[in-house]
Design a protein around this motif. Structure first.
Motif, PDB file in Angstrom:
ATOM      1  N   ALA A 218     -10.955 -39.198 -24.285  1.00 29.71           N
ATOM      2  CA  ALA A 218     -11.152 -40.255 -25.274  1.00 29.71           C
ATOM      3  C   ALA A 218     -11.892 -41.455 -24.675  1.00 29.71           C
ATOM      4  CB  ALA A 218      -9.804 -40.699 -25.843  1.00 29.71           C
ATOM      5  N   THR A 219     -11.613 -41.776 -23.409  1.00 26.75           N
ATOM      6  CA  THR A 219     -12.326 -42.900 -22.785  1.00 26.75           C
ATOM      7  C   THR A 219     -13.809 -42.582 -22.629  1.00 26.75           C
ATOM      8  OG1 THR A 219     -11.803 -42.077 -20.549  1.00 26.75           O
ATOM      9  CG2 THR A 219     -10.269 -43.671 -21.531  1.00 26.75           C
ATOM     10  N   TYR A 220     -14.116 -41.360 -22.215  1.00 26.42           N
ATOM     11  CA  TYR A 220     -15.523 -40.966 -22.089  1.00 26.42           C
ATOM     12  C   TYR A 220     -16.223 -41.024 -23.454  1.00 26.42           C
ATOM     13  CZ  TYR A 220     -15.297 -39.180 -17.258  1.00 26.42           C
ATOM     14  OH  TYR A 220     -15.202 -39.055 -15.898  1.00 26.42           O
ATOM     15  N   ALA A 221     -15.576 -40.457 -24.471  1.00 20.18           N
ATOM     16  CA  ALA A 221     -16.207 -40.357 -25.797  1.00 20.18           C
ATOM     17  C   ALA A 221     -16.429 -41.725 -26.421  1.00 20.18           C
ATOM     18  CB  ALA A 221     -15.341 -39.490 -26.708  1.00 20.18           C
ATOM     19  N   SER A 222     -15.423 -42.598 -26.373  1.00 19.66           N
ATOM     20  CA  SER A 222     -15.550 -43.920 -26.997  1.00 19.66           C
ATOM     21  C   SER A 222     -16.586 -44.772 -26.274  1.00 19.66           C
ATOM     22  CB  SER A 222     -14.192 -44.626 -27.026  1.00 19.66           C
ATOM     23  OG  SER A 222     -13.637 -44.698 -25.724  1.00 19.66           O
ATOM     24  N   ASP A 223     -16.605 -44.689 -24.938  1.00 20.08           N
ATOM     25  CA  ASP A 223     -17.597 -45.435 -24.161  1.00 20.08           C
ATOM     26  C   ASP A 223     -19.008 -44.961 -24.502  1.00 20.08           C
ATOM     27  OD1 ASP A 223     -18.435 -47.278 -22.228  1.00 20.08           O
ATOM     28  OD2 ASP A 223     -16.766 -46.763 -20.921  1.00 20.08           O
ATOM     29  N   TRP A 224     -19.178 -43.647 -24.569  1.00 21.55           N
ATOM     30  CA  TRP A 224     -20.493 -43.085 -24.906  1.00 21.55           C
ATOM     31  C   TRP A 224     -20.939 -43.534 -26.295  1.00 21.55           C
ATOM     32  CZ3 TRP A 224     -21.943 -39.822 -28.900  1.00 21.55           C
ATOM     33  CH2 TRP A 224     -23.236 -39.294 -28.819  1.00 21.55           C
ATOM     34  N   PHE A 225     -20.027 -43.523 -27.255  1.00 20.30           N
ATOM     35  CA  PHE A 225     -20.371 -43.920 -28.624  1.00 20.30           C
ATOM     36  C   PHE A 225     -20.840 -45.374 -28.668  1.00 20.30           C
ATOM     37  CE2 PHE A 225     -19.164 -45.876 -32.676  1.00 20.30           C
ATOM     38  CZ  PHE A 225     -19.827 -45.052 -33.571  1.00 20.30           C
ATOM     39  N   LEU A 226     -20.135 -46.261 -27.985  1.00 19.42           N
ATOM     40  CA  LEU A 226     -20.510 -47.673 -28.001  1.00 19.42           C
ATOM     41  C   LEU A 226     -21.863 -47.893 -27.331  1.00 19.42           C
ATOM     42  CD1 LEU A 226     -17.051 -49.340 -27.231  1.00 19.42           C
ATOM     43  CD2 LEU A 226     -18.293 -49.373 -29.397  1.00 19.42           C
ATOM     44  N   HIS A 227     -22.157 -47.114 -26.289  1.00 22.62           N
ATOM     45  CA  HIS A 227     -23.472 -47.237 -25.657  1.00 22.62           C
ATOM     46  C   HIS A 227     -24.572 -46.709 -26.573  1.00 22.62           C
ATOM     47  CE1 HIS A 227     -21.540 -48.117 -21.750  1.00 22.62           C
ATOM     48  NE2 HIS A 227     -22.717 -48.631 -21.442  1.00 22.62           N
ATOM     49  N   GLN A 228     -24.298 -45.623 -27.273  1.00 17.82           N
ATOM     50  CA  GLN A 228     -25.289 -45.084 -28.207  1.00 17.82           C
ATOM     51  C   GLN A 228     -25.608 -46.078 -29.307  1.00 17.82           C
ATOM     52  OE1 GLN A 228     -26.582 -42.357 -26.380  1.00 17.82           O
ATOM     53  NE2 GLN A 228     -26.879 -41.581 -28.429  1.00 17.82           N
ATOM     54  N   ARG A 229     -24.600 -46.821 -29.747  1.00 20.61           N
ATOM     55  CA  ARG A 229     -24.811 -47.811 -30.807  1.00 20.61           C
ATOM     56  C   ARG A 229     -25.356 -49.131 -30.282  1.00 20.61           C
ATOM     57  NH1 ARG A 229     -22.062 -46.369 -35.599  1.00 20.61           N
ATOM     58  NH2 ARG A 229     -23.027 -48.246 -36.444  1.00 20.61           N
ATOM     59  N   GLY A 230     -25.445 -49.270 -28.965  1.00 24.15           N
ATOM     60  CA  GLY A 230     -25.909 -50.533 -28.395  1.00 24.15           C
ATOM     61  C   GLY A 230     -24.987 -51.685 -28.731  1.00 24.15           C
ATOM     62  N   SER A 231     -23.697 -51.438 -28.729  1.00 24.79           N
ATOM     63  CA  SER A 231     -22.722 -52.437 -29.164  1.00 24.79           C
ATOM     64  C   SER A 231     -22.736 -53.677 -28.275  1.00 24.79           C
ATOM     65  CB  SER A 231     -21.320 -51.827 -29.165  1.00 24.79           C
ATOM     66  OG  SER A 231     -20.356 -52.799 -29.518  1.00 24.79           O
ATOM     67  N   TYR A 232     -22.713 -54.830 -28.921  1.00 25.01           N
ATOM     68  CA  TYR A 232     -22.667 -56.098 -28.195  1.00 25.01           C
ATOM     69  C   TYR A 232     -21.362 -56.246 -27.429  1.00 25.01           C
ATOM     70  CZ  TYR A 232     -23.117 -61.119 -27.322  1.00 25.01           C
ATOM     71  OH  TYR A 232     -23.210 -62.357 -26.721  1.00 25.01           O
ATOM     72  N   LEU A 233     -20.329 -55.527 -27.859  1.00 27.42           N
ATOM     73  CA  LEU A 233     -19.033 -55.602 -27.203  1.00 27.42           C
ATOM     74  C   LEU A 233     -19.134 -55.208 -25.732  1.00 27.42           C
ATOM     75  CD1 LEU A 233     -15.953 -55.995 -27.457  1.00 27.42           C
ATOM     76  CD2 LEU A 233     -15.789 -53.582 -28.052  1.00 27.42           C
ATOM     77  N   LEU A 234     -20.024 -54.299 -25.384  1.00 31.73           N
ATOM     78  CA  LEU A 234     -20.181 -53.884 -23.993  1.00 31.73           C
ATOM     79  C   LEU A 234     -20.618 -55.052 -23.125  1.00 31.73           C
ATOM     80  CD1 LEU A 234     -21.943 -50.458 -24.594  1.00 31.73           C
ATOM     81  CD2 LEU A 234     -19.548 -50.847 -23.990  1.00 31.73           C
ATOM     82  N   ASN A 235     -21.484 -55.895 -23.681  1.00 25.24           N
ATOM     83  CA  ASN A 235     -21.907 -57.094 -22.958  1.00 25.24           C
ATOM     84  C   ASN A 235     -20.727 -58.023 -22.741  1.00 25.24           C
ATOM     85  OD1 ASN A 235     -22.861 -60.128 -23.274  1.00 25.24           O
ATOM     86  ND2 ASN A 235     -24.574 -59.023 -22.347  1.00 25.24           N
TER      87      ASN A 235
END
Length: 763
Positions: A48-65
């Motif tokens: 689940a950690t791999y999948a959710s992290d990958w999804f947020l990167h694919q969407r270019g989520s500002y949350l990652l910043n």
């Protein structure tokens, strides 16, 4: 509550918020599963950690910043997962086994390899940064090498970290089965793949794979400028979202008298500019711009008021003109900043009167009425609807930078307008085209926009089920299928044409190969016209539609509509060119008379309150020309706002351009003559410049362009190593870059770089 959470978390959608929540919960579950210990629970949480992290990167989520800012960046998240895997092994009584030591050693070596990989990706990117990005400028003699494959540099840090998957999977299998071999294989594969990725980057450090030095590139640009001898510049700076402000002038500039040139300042914005045959130079550093040889330029055109305009406004040998990005009664159309220009060009007499009324320091003799050349494609009203039922365009402007209720009808009246149109006694088709800025500042505006789209989708579905429209759909099905097939064919061809002369690599490679191709441009223009016609045929003339994106354009929507509802913006002024009935919403509730007194463009409009109950007047004018009392007022207002039909807007624009260029040349000759008459000649320091100069200023500027200035300490190195674009890396050192730029500007006697002001849209 969900919308509030989305706003606070700075995520773009509910799915991003759900992925972020899943990621946070999964890491907590990892810890719990490791402590219990519970193998399958741990494995599921890790997935689940791999999948959710990958999804947020694919969407270019500002949350990652945001996560990186609070020391929970990508590297930390991967390290936490690996540490908890070691904790799981310890809790499973494997801490004294070779498996534990093999896993720990693998992860340590793997993290050690992150350092050279991050350094290499950053170094390769920075060594491929040109001091200028160009299009339609022949730089082939510079021998710019091809860019590294996109797979090596795009999201490089993320890809490198994900190479731990074989090791993690292998260790889990070994822990479950009691056989260490899968762990050794997985660990070995992880380390080998990491070394291979590093090895693939090493060749791009060779001198033959690097771009020429900034001084060499600038000299080549100066040589090209001296050969091309540009006479007119369109100078444009702003945010990514403001690209439309420059795009609206590209066709006009291509048809302008003389030799045009586009000068831009932001690398990212240059990529947002539409295709054009006009040469383009994007020069981010102020010192580089100041040293370019633009001595042949006589007129510089500005579509927006931004702080970076000062870097070229300082040139006295050029006449400076504010042309704006739309003509309306908004305050942006009478910005006091406009008095810094030699002239302000407006569409018609209304623009002149607007400045006189505002009294912001723009003199009447400095205003020139040139019309709106962009409106030549707007079709004139014939007096009858184009289809059996009328089409009404709703094109509200955005919410603006403040909370003035008069900025947009969307917040207070948008849903009322759409609901009344959908519930009209005689059926109407609604085309909804929101402003591209809608929702960037106000979550409420974004929510209203979403509800209006949902309303239209629901109304379309309900209409499709009615017998009358079912029969129409059956009759038109074959033609619509044919139109959709034609659109697909055209889009495929446009994609093929776009690929010619456009690099698949980085800005440096594109600067080398992006050259004008008249045959390709002519074919592209014809295909776009054909695509537009096919688009409107691809669905029924009775079907409601939400139109977003670059195509179809706003003016295409004008031509497809029989009437429009909008706000006080340049859209209204432009729509008046069609002569069709229109309505404008008095969102601030000023009252019809006061609203008309304050806003010239609404004087021939049906004035709507926030309840939109006056819409029947607009629909009556569309249905029956005899019931259209404002037809004459619209004709008069068109002449007042946009000028006469003859001579054409393009002819007036070119006449103004030629006249101002002649006056600039006369000024320069007079200055030169006065200097010759002096006992001690004093050169005009701004009359000419060079991309080489003495070397002092350029040395500082080169350091800024290549390294972004002296980098301040960065605690989280992935902020650089994981940068997806050159701009990401440059952002890390922006403060030092600005300091170096100001220092260099001071050394040349030029004013320091002014802070960027927000460009205020007139729509």
């Amino acid at each position: 509550m969900i919308s509030t959470a989305i706003r606070l978390a700075r995520v773009g959608s509910g799915s991003e918020l759900a992925a972020a929540a899943l990621m946070g919960l999964s890491y907590l579950c990892l810890l719990v599963a490791a402590l219990i210990p519970q193998f399958w629970f741990f494995a599921a949480a890790a997935a689940a950690t791999y999948a959710s992290d990958w999804f947020l990167h694919q969407r270019g989520s500002y949350l990652l910043n945001r996560l990186s800012k609070i020391r929970a960046g990508l590297s930390i998240r991967f390290l936490l997962r690996q540490m908890m895997l070691l904790l799981l092994l310890a809790r499973m009584d494997l801490a004294a086994e070779p498996l534990f030591y093999a896993a720990a050693a693998c992860f340590l070596v793997f993290y050690g390899l992150q350092v050279p990989h991050g350094a290499l990706t950053t170094l390769v990117r920075l060594r491929r940064v040109l001091p200028a990005v160009t299009r339609n400028v022949d730089l082939r003699d510079l021998r710019i090498p091809d860019a590294p494959p996109r797979a090596l540099l795009h999201r490089a840090g993320e890809k490198m970290l994900h190479l731990d998957v074989p090791a993690v999977v292998g260790v889990l299998i070994a822990a479950r089965t009691g056989q260490d071999l899968p762990a050794y294989i997985g660990a070995g594969l992880t380390v080998v793949l990491a070394l291979l990725l590093i090895g693939l980057l090493l060749p791009y450090l060779r001198r033959s794979r690097q771009v020429p030095a900034p001084s060499v590139v600038l000299k080549a640009l100066d040589d090209w400028l001296r050969a091309y001898r540009p006479t007119t510049v369109l100078y444009f700076s702003g945010s990514h979202e403001s690209a439309y402000q420059g795009n609206m002038w590209l066709d006009t500039l291509a048809r302008a008298e003389g030799r045009p040139l586009i000068v831009m300042r932001e690398r990212g914005l240059a990529g947002q500019l539409a295709e054009t045959s006009v040469p383009l130079i994007c020069v981010p550093a102020a010192t580089h711009l100041m040293n370019l040889d633009l001595s042949t330029v006589r007129v510089c055109l500005y579509p927006a008021n931004v702080g970076k305009n000062i870097h070229i406004l300082r040139v006295p040998t050029t006449k400076h003109v504010f042309i704006g990005h739309g003509d309306s009664d908004k305050l942006a159309s009478v910005n006091p900043y406009s008095k810094v220009y030699d002239e302000v060009w407006t569409a018609g007499r209304a623009g002149r009167d607007r400045y006189a009324l505002a009294d912001v320091g723009v003199r009447d003799e400095d205003i020139v009425e040139v019309g709106r050349p962009q409106l030549e494609s707007v079709e004139r009203w014939t007096g009858t609807a184009a289809h059996p039922i009328p089409t009404v365009l709703y094109a509200p402007t955005w919410e603006g930078w403040d909370d003035d209720p008069g900025n947009t009808s969307l917040l207070l009246a948008g849903e009322n307008i759409v609901r009344r149109l959908l519930a009209a006694g005689d059926p109407v088709r609604v085309i909804y085209k929101p402003h591209p800025f809608t929702g960037i500042r106000s979550s409420q505006a974004k929510a209203v926009d979403a509800r209006i789209r949902a309303l239209l989708e629901q109304a379309s579905a309900e209409r499709a089920a009615e017998p009358r429209w079912t029969r129409e759909a059956a009759d038109a099905a074959a033609g619509q299928s044919e139109a959709k097939a034609e659109m697909e064919r055209i889009e495929a061809r446009l994609t093929e044409l776009a690929a010619r002369g456009v690099a698949r690599g980085d800005d440096a490679e594109e600067s080398r190969v992006a050259l004008a191709d008249p045959a390709r441009e002519a074919e592209t223009a014809g295909l776009r016209t054909a695509w537009n016609a096919a688009y409107w045929r691809s669905f029924g003339w009775w079907e409601h539609r939400t139109v977003t994106g670059a195509r179809p354009k706003l003016y295409d929507c004008f031509n497809e509509s029989d009437a429009m509802v909008s706000d006080v913006s340049s859209v209204v002024s432009d729509f008046i060119a069609s002569g069709k009935p229109y309505a404008v919403t008095d969102s601030a509730a000023l009252g019809a008379e006061e609203f008309k007194r304050q806003n010239t463009a609404v004087r021939a409009a049906v004035i709507l309150s926030n309840s939109a109950e006056e819409l029947d007047e607009l629909l009556a004018a569309v249905a029956d020309p005899a019931a259209d009392p404002l037809a004459g007022a619209r004709r008069e207002l068109k002449d007042y706002l946009l000028g006469p039909d003859e001579p054409t807007s393009m002819e007036r624009f070119n006449a103004a351009l030629v006249d101002l260029a002649a006056r600039a040349e006369a000024r320069n000759e007079a200055v030169e003559q006065r200097l010759k008459e002096q006992d001690l000649a004093v050169p005009d320091p701004e009359a000419a410049s060079s991309g080489v100069g003495t070397g002092g200023t350029e040395a500082v500027a080169d350091a800024v362009a290549v390294t972004g200035g002296e980098a301040r300490p960065v605690e989280d190195a992935e902020a650089v190593a994981d940068a997806a674009t050159v701009e990401d890396a440059e952002a890390v050192t922006v403060e030092a870059s600005e300091a170096a730029t100001d220092a260099a500007a001071t050394a040349t006697g030029a004013p320091a770089a002014a802070p960027v002001e927000e460009s205020t849209s007139t729509r």
